[in-house]
Design a protein around this motif. Structure first.
Motif, PDB file in Angstrom:
ATOM      1  N   PHE A 288       0.842  -1.273  -0.178  1.00  0.00           N
ATOM      2  CA  PHE A 288       0.079   0.162   0.124  1.00  0.00           C
ATOM      3  C   PHE A 288       0.887   1.337  -0.101  1.00  0.00           C
ATOM      4  CE2 PHE A 288       0.925  -0.861   4.250  1.00  0.00           C
ATOM      5  CZ  PHE A 288       0.457  -2.202   4.622  1.00  0.00           C
ATOM      6  N   ARG A 289       2.205   1.176   0.174  1.00  0.00           N
ATOM      7  CA  ARG A 289       3.012   2.467   0.291  1.00  0.00           C
ATOM      8  C   ARG A 289       3.721   2.418  -1.117  1.00  0.00           C
ATOM      9  NH1 ARG A 289       3.160   3.166   6.089  1.00  0.00           N
ATOM     10  NH2 ARG A 289       3.430   0.892   6.967  1.00  0.00           N
ATOM     11  N   ASP A 290       3.519   1.861  -2.323  1.00  0.00           N
ATOM     12  CA  ASP A 290       4.137   1.740  -3.288  1.00  0.00           C
ATOM     13  C   ASP A 290       3.823   2.861  -4.121  1.00  0.00           C
ATOM     14  OD1 ASP A 290       5.544  -0.173  -5.489  1.00  0.00           O
ATOM     15  OD2 ASP A 290       3.632   0.827  -6.529  1.00  0.00           O
ATOM     16  N   SER A 291       4.841   3.330  -4.874  1.00  0.00           N
ATOM     17  CA  SER A 291       4.550   4.529  -5.657  1.00  0.00           C
ATOM     18  C   SER A 291       3.576   4.594  -6.862  1.00  0.00           C
ATOM     19  CB  SER A 291       5.793   5.138  -6.239  1.00  0.00           C
ATOM     20  OG  SER A 291       6.356   4.366  -7.123  1.00  0.00           O
ATOM     21  N   ASP A 292       3.590   3.273  -7.352  1.00  0.00           N
ATOM     22  CA  ASP A 292       2.569   2.966  -8.669  1.00  0.00           C
ATOM     23  C   ASP A 292       1.071   2.957  -8.073  1.00  0.00           C
ATOM     24  OD1 ASP A 292       4.333   2.959 -10.769  1.00  0.00           O
ATOM     25  OD2 ASP A 292       4.465   0.684 -10.712  1.00  0.00           O
ATOM     26  N   VAL A 293       0.925   2.129  -6.854  1.00  0.00           N
ATOM     27  CA  VAL A 293      -0.547   2.410  -6.067  1.00  0.00           C
ATOM     28  C   VAL A 293      -0.728   3.882  -5.728  1.00  0.00           C
ATOM     29  CG1 VAL A 293      -1.589   1.508  -4.220  1.00  0.00           C
ATOM     30  CG2 VAL A 293       0.265   0.056  -5.361  1.00  0.00           C
ATOM     31  N   LYS A 294       0.089   4.583  -5.371  1.00  0.00           N
ATOM     32  CA  LYS A 294      -0.120   5.932  -5.261  1.00  0.00           C
ATOM     33  C   LYS A 294      -0.539   6.627  -6.177  1.00  0.00           C
ATOM     34  CE  LYS A 294       1.989   6.174  -0.604  1.00  0.00           C
ATOM     35  NZ  LYS A 294       3.288   6.528  -0.051  1.00  0.00           N
ATOM     36  N   ALA A 295       0.038   6.454  -7.496  1.00  0.00           N
ATOM     37  CA  ALA A 295      -0.077   7.120  -8.666  1.00  0.00           C
ATOM     38  C   ALA A 295      -1.709   6.917  -9.181  1.00  0.00           C
ATOM     39  CB  ALA A 295       0.941   6.983  -9.687  1.00  0.00           C
ATOM     40  N   MET A 296      -1.776   5.545  -9.056  1.00  0.00           N
ATOM     41  CA  MET A 296      -2.995   5.175  -9.535  1.00  0.00           C
ATOM     42  C   MET A 296      -4.094   5.474  -8.645  1.00  0.00           C
ATOM     43  SD  MET A 296      -3.228   3.459 -12.576  1.00  0.00           S
ATOM     44  CE  MET A 296      -1.778   4.623 -13.172  1.00  0.00           C
ATOM     45  N   GLN A 297      -3.996   5.596  -7.274  1.00  0.00           N
ATOM     46  CA  GLN A 297      -5.089   6.396  -6.573  1.00  0.00           C
ATOM     47  C   GLN A 297      -5.403   7.620  -6.661  1.00  0.00           C
ATOM     48  OE1 GLN A 297      -2.958   5.631  -2.435  1.00  0.00           O
ATOM     49  NE2 GLN A 297      -4.634   4.778  -1.890  1.00  0.00           N
ATOM     50  N   SER A 298      -4.381   8.504  -7.103  1.00  0.00           N
ATOM     51  CA  SER A 298      -4.391   9.751  -7.744  1.00  0.00           C
ATOM     52  C   SER A 298      -5.350   9.742  -8.990  1.00  0.00           C
ATOM     53  CB  SER A 298      -3.170  10.597  -7.685  1.00  0.00           C
ATOM     54  OG  SER A 298      -2.399  10.468  -6.677  1.00  0.00           O
ATOM     55  N   MET A 299      -4.828   8.983  -9.756  1.00  0.00           N
ATOM     56  CA  MET A 299      -5.589   9.104 -11.041  1.00  0.00           C
ATOM     57  C   MET A 299      -7.231   8.471 -10.878  1.00  0.00           C
ATOM     58  SD  MET A 299      -4.926   6.901 -14.606  1.00  0.00           S
ATOM     59  CE  MET A 299      -3.384   7.437 -15.099  1.00  0.00           C
ATOM     60  N   ALA A 300      -7.364   7.749  -9.897  1.00  0.00           N
ATOM     61  CA  ALA A 300      -8.716   7.184  -9.804  1.00  0.00           C
ATOM     62  C   ALA A 300      -9.302   8.579  -9.331  1.00  0.00           C
ATOM     63  CB  ALA A 300      -8.694   6.356  -9.043  1.00  0.00           C
ATOM     64  N   LYS A 301      -8.896   9.491  -8.520  1.00  0.00           N
ATOM     65  CA  LYS A 301      -9.608  10.557  -8.013  1.00  0.00           C
ATOM     66  C   LYS A 301      -9.806  11.442  -8.909  1.00  0.00           C
ATOM     67  CE  LYS A 301      -8.155  10.860  -3.249  1.00  0.00           C
ATOM     68  NZ  LYS A 301      -6.827  10.676  -2.706  1.00  0.00           N
ATOM     69  N   ASP A 302      -8.753  11.673  -9.927  1.00  0.00           N
ATOM     70  CA  ASP A 302      -8.843  12.971 -10.882  1.00  0.00           C
ATOM     71  C   ASP A 302      -7.928  12.491 -11.988  1.00  0.00           C
ATOM     72  OD1 ASP A 302      -9.318  15.069 -12.630  1.00  0.00           O
ATOM     73  OD2 ASP A 302      -8.553  16.431 -10.843  1.00  0.00           O
ATOM     74  N   PRO A 303      -8.340  11.906 -12.972  1.00  0.00           N
ATOM     75  CA  PRO A 303      -7.208  11.636 -14.062  1.00  0.00           C
ATOM     76  C   PRO A 303      -6.829  12.855 -14.739  1.00  0.00           C
ATOM     77  CG  PRO A 303      -9.472  10.190 -14.448  1.00  0.00           C
ATOM     78  CD  PRO A 303      -9.571  11.466 -13.460  1.00  0.00           C
ATOM     79  N   THR A 304      -7.530  13.948 -14.781  1.00  0.00           N
ATOM     80  CA  THR A 304      -7.021  15.049 -15.493  1.00  0.00           C
ATOM     81  C   THR A 304      -5.634  15.674 -14.771  1.00  0.00           C
ATOM     82  OG1 THR A 304      -8.453  16.661 -14.187  1.00  0.00           O
ATOM     83  CG2 THR A 304      -9.641  15.583 -16.095  1.00  0.00           C
ATOM     84  N   MET A 305      -5.368  15.368 -13.518  1.00  0.00           N
ATOM     85  CA  MET A 305      -4.390  15.843 -12.933  1.00  0.00           C
ATOM     86  C   MET A 305      -3.170  14.964 -13.277  1.00  0.00           C
ATOM     87  SD  MET A 305      -5.262  18.521 -11.664  1.00  0.00           S
ATOM     88  CE  MET A 305      -3.977  19.010 -10.597  1.00  0.00           C
TER      89      MET A 305
END
Ligand SMILES: C[S@@+](CC[C@H](N)C(=O)[O-])C[C@H]1O[C@@H](n2cnc3c(N)ncnc32)[C@H](O)[C@@H]1O
Length: 445
Positions: free
Chosen positions: A407-424
């Motif tokens: 759960f601390r992996d950078s890819d996981v964090k990037a995908m969490q952000s994309m799931a919230k707002d892909p435009t960012m």
């Protein structure tokens, strides 16, 4: 790609029949030495054992003459000394400082741990929540009522079989290692490296010591070294790749199409295993020891040369027709992944390629590593400004990758952000205007 049970390459080069006997333990006698020294063989110890007042910057000298009882007594004399025993140390011309064995019998509520490393690295570990936060391990090492039983499989030894239905995402284990060993120890004389490993095992609390000795010794060399080689997982701590032995997880056999995945959490010094698909009662729970995104022959060769066994999983023992089909799919997966990874203006990547990659992972039953395919799909949809599809696949990427990478992996964090707002996302609209060669509508979304 991480590798799992993984010391054999290193150690096979170093392995020899040089068995080391267990370190003799002498009863410790209360002594009349000054407070900064200790009675040893009738004499007060030399200054190299002088006890510091602070544990922060101790530089241990090469030593190796204390019994466990003596080194426990010496550790007890030091103020706030974090280890149960005074560390035994050795050095060589290529080690920057002595490599020692550090044991804490209190670690993880008395499960204990020993660390073969330099003082600097071992003391960095002491700063992790695993050591400093009493709540950090509250969910770890809970092995009562496990969702599996142990079973003896012909040809592959013990393994674990589900005794209840496990759903994707269900936790199967979370454990701390009994030992962590830094590859720097391989720069010591082999006899000294083995002595530290034996010393470490002898210094574990009795239950953990028994768990260690119950492990499989596949290669039949030095009994401690062999158990480490057969059962160690590669783990990263402070950017350094090391080896950890976790006796519960070491009961899981390999399958090229596993139904469980694991990850290492550096902060809690814990190893997690979760189901990556539905596992029914009676089914064996398996993990992978290797990167499976390669042909059957490469997988078989890797398992044979590094782990010394013939892979008998269904993907390896299938009829040659099905093996050839599987190899072709795996090859196509790697070509599609390369196309999707091309972020140059000349990229030919399309969302249809992302869908094809997902389909191939599913056909190949590579559920445990589906997170990679979902990430590709999320990114390619984002690059064509398809917000809803990017969110859909980013959510799936988080769910799967967190089981495989943590759960601390950078890819996981990037995908969490994309799931919230892909435009960012950095990938948003990156390919808008690119021609969608060979894909459905032939134009950008
Ligand atoms: C980490 S241990 C797994 C537990 C082990 N079966 C036991 O009895 O303790 C790794 C060893 O299990 C055996 N093993 C694991 N997966 C296997 C497989 N798919 N086929 C054959 N042997 C396997 C090999 O002997 C390997 O060195």
């Amino acid at each position: 790609m991480k590798s799992a049970v993984g010391l054999s390459l290193l150690s096979s080069a170093l392995a020899s029949s040089n068995n080391i006997n267990h370190i003799p333990q002498k009863p410790f006698l209360d002594n009349a030495c000054p407070s900064n020294s200790i009675l040893h063989d009738g004499e007060c110890l030399p200054t190299s054992y002088a006890i510091p007042s602070t544990t922060e910057s101790i530089s241990f000298q090469e030593n190796g003459t204390l019994s466990l009882d003596e080194s426990r007594a010496l550790a007890q004399q030091a103020d706030d000394f974090p280890w149960t025993f005074w560390p035994e140390c050795y050095s060589s011309e290529t080690t920057p400082e002595p490599v020692c064995v550090f044991t804490s019998q209190d670690f993880a509520n008395g499960r204990g741990i020993f660390i073969v490393s330099t003082s600097k690295h071992a003391h960095e570990m002491l700063k992790k929540p695993a050591f400093t936060d009493p709540n950090a391990l509250s969910r770890i090492n809970k092995h009562e009522n496990p969702p599996f039983i142990q079973y003896e499989f012909p040809g592959k030894g013990r393994g674990l079989v589900a005794n209840k239905t496990l759903n994707r995402g269900d936790q199967i284990f979370a454990s701390t290692p009994l030992l962590i060993t830094n590859p720097m120890s391989y720069e010591l004389l082999e006899s000294e490296r083995l002595r530290l490993a034996h010393r470490g095992v002898s210094s574990l609390p009795p239950t953990s010591r028994s768990s260690f000795w119950a492990l499989l010794d596949h290669f039949k060399g030095d009994p401690v070294d062999d158990r480490i080689n057969t059962n160690a997982f590669e783990i990263e701590i402070d950017g350094v790749s090391q080896y950890g032995v976790l006796p519960e997880i070491a009961m899981l056999n390999h399958d090229c199409r596993p139904n469980a995945a694991y990850f290492w959490d550096e902060e809690t010094l814990s190893h997690y295993v979760h189901a990556t698909e539905t596992i029914l009662p009676g089914q064996e729970i398996t993990i992978t020891y290797i990167n499976n995104e390669r042909s059957r022959d490469k997988r078989v060769t890797n398992l044979k040369s590094n782990w010394g066994f013939e892979c008998s999983c269904s993907a390896c023992s299938a009829h040659p027709f099905f093996v050839a089909e599987s190899d072709a799919r795996v090859e196509q997966m790697s070509q599609l992944a390369a196309l999707l990874d091309d972020w140059t203006p000349a990229s030919r990547a399309t969302p249809e390629m992302g869908e094809a990659l997902l389909s191939l992972y599913q056909q190949e039953r590579l559920h445990a590593s589906m997170g990679v395919a979902y990430k590709h799909a999320a990114e390619v949809y984002s690059s064509f400004a398809d917000r809803d599809m990017a969110i859909k696949y980013a959510r799936l990427a988080v769910e799967y990758s967190a089981l495989d990478k943590g759960f601390r992996d950078s890819d996981v964090k990037a995908m969490q952000s994309m799931a919230k707002d892909p435009t960012m996302s950095w990938s948003w609209k990156k390919r808008v205007g690119h021609q969608r060669v060979g894909g459905g509508c032939g134009h950008a979304h």
